[in-house]
Design a protein around this motif. Structure first.
Motif, PDB file in Angstrom:
ATOM      1  N   GLN A 110      73.606   1.337  32.759  1.00  0.00           N
ATOM      2  CA  GLN A 110      73.550   2.795  32.851  1.00  0.00           C
ATOM      3  C   GLN A 110      74.481   3.321  33.943  1.00  0.00           C
ATOM      4  O   GLN A 110      75.183   4.318  33.755  1.00  0.00           O
ATOM      5  N   VAL A 111      74.495   2.636  35.088  1.00  0.00           N
ATOM      6  CA  VAL A 111      75.386   3.047  36.177  1.00  0.00           C
ATOM      7  C   VAL A 111      76.843   2.944  35.740  1.00  0.00           C
ATOM      8  O   VAL A 111      77.656   3.852  35.990  1.00  0.00           O
ATOM      9  N   THR A 112      77.199   1.850  35.065  1.00  0.00           N
ATOM     10  CA  THR A 112      78.578   1.654  34.621  1.00  0.00           C
ATOM     11  C   THR A 112      78.980   2.713  33.609  1.00  0.00           C
ATOM     12  O   THR A 112      80.068   3.307  33.706  1.00  0.00           O
ATOM     13  N   VAL A 113      78.126   2.969  32.619  1.00  0.00           N
ATOM     14  CA  VAL A 113      78.454   3.953  31.586  1.00  0.00           C
ATOM     15  C   VAL A 113      78.519   5.357  32.167  1.00  0.00           C
ATOM     16  O   VAL A 113      79.427   6.146  31.843  1.00  0.00           O
ATOM     17  N   ALA A 114      77.573   5.700  33.048  1.00  0.00           N
ATOM     18  CA  ALA A 114      77.587   7.031  33.654  1.00  0.00           C
ATOM     19  C   ALA A 114      78.832   7.226  34.514  1.00  0.00           C
ATOM     20  O   ALA A 114      79.465   8.296  34.493  1.00  0.00           O
ATOM     21  N   TRP A 131      73.328  11.935  35.173  1.00  0.00           N
ATOM     22  CA  TRP A 131      72.844  10.568  35.004  1.00  0.00           C
ATOM     23  C   TRP A 131      72.885   9.809  36.325  1.00  0.00           C
ATOM     24  O   TRP A 131      71.925   9.140  36.724  1.00  0.00           O
ATOM     25  N   LEU A 132      74.023   9.907  37.031  1.00  0.00           N
ATOM     26  CA  LEU A 132      74.148   9.228  38.325  1.00  0.00           C
ATOM     27  C   LEU A 132      73.178   9.804  39.346  1.00  0.00           C
ATOM     28  O   LEU A 132      72.628   9.065  40.178  1.00  0.00           O
ATOM     29  N   ALA A 133      72.971  11.116  39.305  1.00  0.00           N
ATOM     30  CA  ALA A 133      72.029  11.729  40.245  1.00  0.00           C
ATOM     31  C   ALA A 133      70.612  11.231  40.008  1.00  0.00           C
ATOM     32  O   ALA A 133      69.841  11.048  40.966  1.00  0.00           O
ATOM     33  N   GLN A 134      70.243  10.982  38.761  1.00  0.00           N
ATOM     34  CA  GLN A 134      68.913  10.455  38.464  1.00  0.00           C
ATOM     35  C   GLN A 134      68.799   8.974  38.833  1.00  0.00           C
ATOM     36  O   GLN A 134      67.735   8.525  39.267  1.00  0.00           O
ATOM     37  N   LEU A 135      69.890   8.236  38.662  1.00  0.00           N
ATOM     38  CA  LEU A 135      69.860   6.809  39.003  1.00  0.00           C
ATOM     39  C   LEU A 135      69.865   6.579  40.507  1.00  0.00           C
ATOM     40  O   LEU A 135      69.328   5.575  40.989  1.00  0.00           O
ATOM     41  N   PHE A 136      70.465   7.508  41.255  1.00  0.00           N
ATOM     42  CA  PHE A 136      70.531   7.389  42.724  1.00  0.00           C
ATOM     43  C   PHE A 136      69.997   8.679  43.350  1.00  0.00           C
ATOM     44  O   PHE A 136      70.770   9.481  43.900  1.00  0.00           O
ATOM     45  N   PRO A 137      68.692   8.905  43.268  1.00  0.00           N
ATOM     46  CA  PRO A 137      68.149  10.169  43.780  1.00  0.00           C
ATOM     47  C   PRO A 137      68.251  10.308  45.294  1.00  0.00           C
ATOM     48  O   PRO A 137      68.193  11.424  45.816  1.00  0.00           O
ATOM     49  N   GLU A 138      68.385   9.205  46.008  1.00  0.00           N
ATOM     50  CA  GLU A 138      68.446   9.265  47.469  1.00  0.00           C
ATOM     51  C   GLU A 138      69.857   9.041  47.994  1.00  0.00           C
ATOM     52  O   GLU A 138      70.036   8.712  49.170  1.00  0.00           O
ATOM     53  N   ALA A 139      70.861   9.211  47.144  1.00  0.00           N
ATOM     54  CA  ALA A 139      72.238   8.955  47.581  1.00  0.00           C
ATOM     55  C   ALA A 139      72.701   9.965  48.616  1.00  0.00           C
ATOM     56  O   ALA A 139      73.448   9.642  49.538  1.00  0.00           O
TER      57      ALA A 139
END
Length: 499
Positions: free
Chosen positions: A54-58, A274-282
């Motif tokens: 998911q990270v790669t595709v996003a 998508w990236l914001a959901q995968l890394f909510p604490e970035a």
């Protein structure tokens, strides 16, 4: 024969690789091949790989969308033809065209490592590393296509009193829409490979999981990730093939072009969410100050660096890898003339495209000594997967009447394939090979960072020690080398396309 002769580069490369192989290499290679038929199905592993995918595709979607939008805008701004349509001086377009050569001369991996040093570890770093060089590449192609279009329709509309904006949209959008769809789809495919590659160097995604599995010799887990990535690649390629086939037959109207632009913007937005959901604490990006070197530091670094060995190794990597990439596809198709074997070869090309060159280098180093031939073999095989796919697609669309006639006259399958199919296709294959050689020159930094050769290895050493003077000089040397390679590839490509 010129399409087959570059395959001679395999001889010295394989001799060095086989000579450097050690006794434990056979067992390791056997374990690697065994893992292909028995991948791990552990639920925890599958969950981790799915998150990495998911990270790669996003990352690929967002980087692709941003680079395509920016590239089209910059390509328009760097087109002298559009500036003259608005009756403006052309020198700003020419200056911008020259300036955009610098971002694309630096590989996305170098951009990623540099941005990692100044922005820290953040998911947006990988997106920016893809977007910066890709936008410049798209701008170059877009500008060249604009410059090569027939302007008779545009001039006629301007003479009838149409505004420059309306005339450009009406006269240029049908032809440029096809370019946007065809080349845009190709760049999405490249963005997926680049996002995987950046993960191998610590920027997240499926590539990081693949590297950890290989370094821990968990080949069953490695093949689970590779099969997953291969499945996504095949689905993407088949979708893009249908996409290109349709775009080659349909003249795109303004509404269709607008629909594609909206799809690109939606992809960029989807990737961001998508990236914001995968890394909510970035959190937000943080600028880390860098002490830029002065002139004295640059002079000292220039004296310390071993320029001749680095440049020689980089050029040899490029020549050997380009020879393998150009010559291996027609050679394999020549010795396997049947349709069944050609389908098997097609699967082989997919596998070569899926395995990133750094991963292949790490795998070869498990059973071999570190040499320049290792990097050349990994880089050449990966790019031969790209060249082989395009060659097979071109041969499939080609008129085979000469091939059938030679077979009917009693010629062998190899001879009839060579003269009936490959010979008419060889100029375009060599023309794309010239372009691919330019890409390979940029990618030498990828295997150099792993294999300990060329400018890439020295660049990694300088980045690790925060030797910014050496980093700046090495990147400048790489840019000059790739710009020279780009000019040479353009000359060869024009020669073969005109032959």
């Amino acid at each position: 024969m010129l399409a087959l002769l570059p395959a001679l580069a395999l001889l010295p490369v394989l001799l060095v690789v086989l000579n450097g192989a050690h006794a434990g290499g056979t067992e390791i290679l056997g374990s690697f091949l065994l893992g292909a038929v028995s991948p791990s199905m552990d639920p925890a592993l599958l969950k981790a790989l799915f998150i990495g995918l998911q990270v790669t595709v996003a990352t690929a979607l967002m980087g692709w969308g941003c680079s395509l939008v920016l590239g089209v805008l910059l390509g328009c701004l760097s087109s002298e033809r559009l500036w003259s349509t608005w009756c403006l001086p052309q020198w700003p377009a020419h200056a911008l065209h020259r300036l955009l050569a610098l971002p694309r001369s630096v590989h996305e991996l170098i951009w990623g490592l540099l941005l990692l040093q100044v922005l820290g570890l953040h998911p947006w770093v990988a997106v920016a590393a893809i977007s910066i060089p890709y936008a410049s590449l798209v701008a170059r192609v877009w500008r060249d296509q604009l410059q090569s279009l027939d302007t008779s329709c545009l001039e006629a509309m301007l003479q009838t009193g149409a505004t420059p904006m309306a005339a450009c949209l009406t006269a240029l959008s049908p032809s440029m829409g096809s370019v946007l769809v065809s080349y845009g789809g190709y760049r999405l495919e490249c963005a997926l490979r680049s996002a995987t590659l950046l993960g191998l160097f610590g920027l997240g995604g499926l590539g990081m999981d693949l590297e950890l599995s290989l370094k821990s010799l968990q080949f069953h887990e490695l093949w689970t990730g590779l099969w997953l990535l291969m499945l996504v690649t095949i689905v993407l390629e088949q979708g893009l093939r249908i996409w290109r086939h349709r775009s080659g037959q349909v003249q795109f109207r303004q509404r269709q072009v607008l629909g594609f632009v909206l799809a690109v913007l939606f992809s960029a937005g989807l990737g961001a969410v998508w990236l914001a959901q995968l890394f909510p604490e970035a959190g937000s990006l943080n600028w880390l100050p860098v002490a830029w070197p002065d002139l004295h530091s640059l002079l000292l670094a220039a004296q310390e660096l071993p320029w001749l060995p680095m440049l020689w190794e980089t050029l040899m990597l490029t020549l050997l890898a380009a020879g393998i990439a150009i010559g291996l596809p027609p050679l394999l198709l020549l010795i396997t003339p049947s349709r069944v074997l050609h389908r098997c070869v097609s699967g082989f090309w997919v596998l070569l495209r899926v395995i990133p060159p750094p991963l292949a280098v790490l795998l070869l180093l498990l059973s071999n000594q570190p040499t320049l031939a290792i990097g050349a073999l990994a880089l050449g095989l990966h790019n031969s997967g790209v060249m082989g796919r395009l060659l097979q697609e071109g041969l499939g669309e080609q008129n085979d009447s000469a091939h059938v006639a030679l077979l009917s006259s009693g010629a062998s399958p190899q001879v009839s394939w060579l003269y009936g199919l490959l010979s008419p296709r060889s100029p375009s294959h060599l023309a794309y090979g010239a372009y691919r050689s330019d890409v390979i020159l940029r990618e030498t930094v990828v295997v150099g960072l792993i294999g300990g050769s060329g400018l890439g290895w020295q660049l990694l050493e300088s980045l690790s020690s925060f030797h910014w003077a050496a980093v700046l000089l090495l990147i400048s040397a790489y840019s000059a080398l790739t710009l020279l390679g780009e000019w040479l590839s353009d000359q060869f490509r024009q020669h073969w396309l005109q032959s």
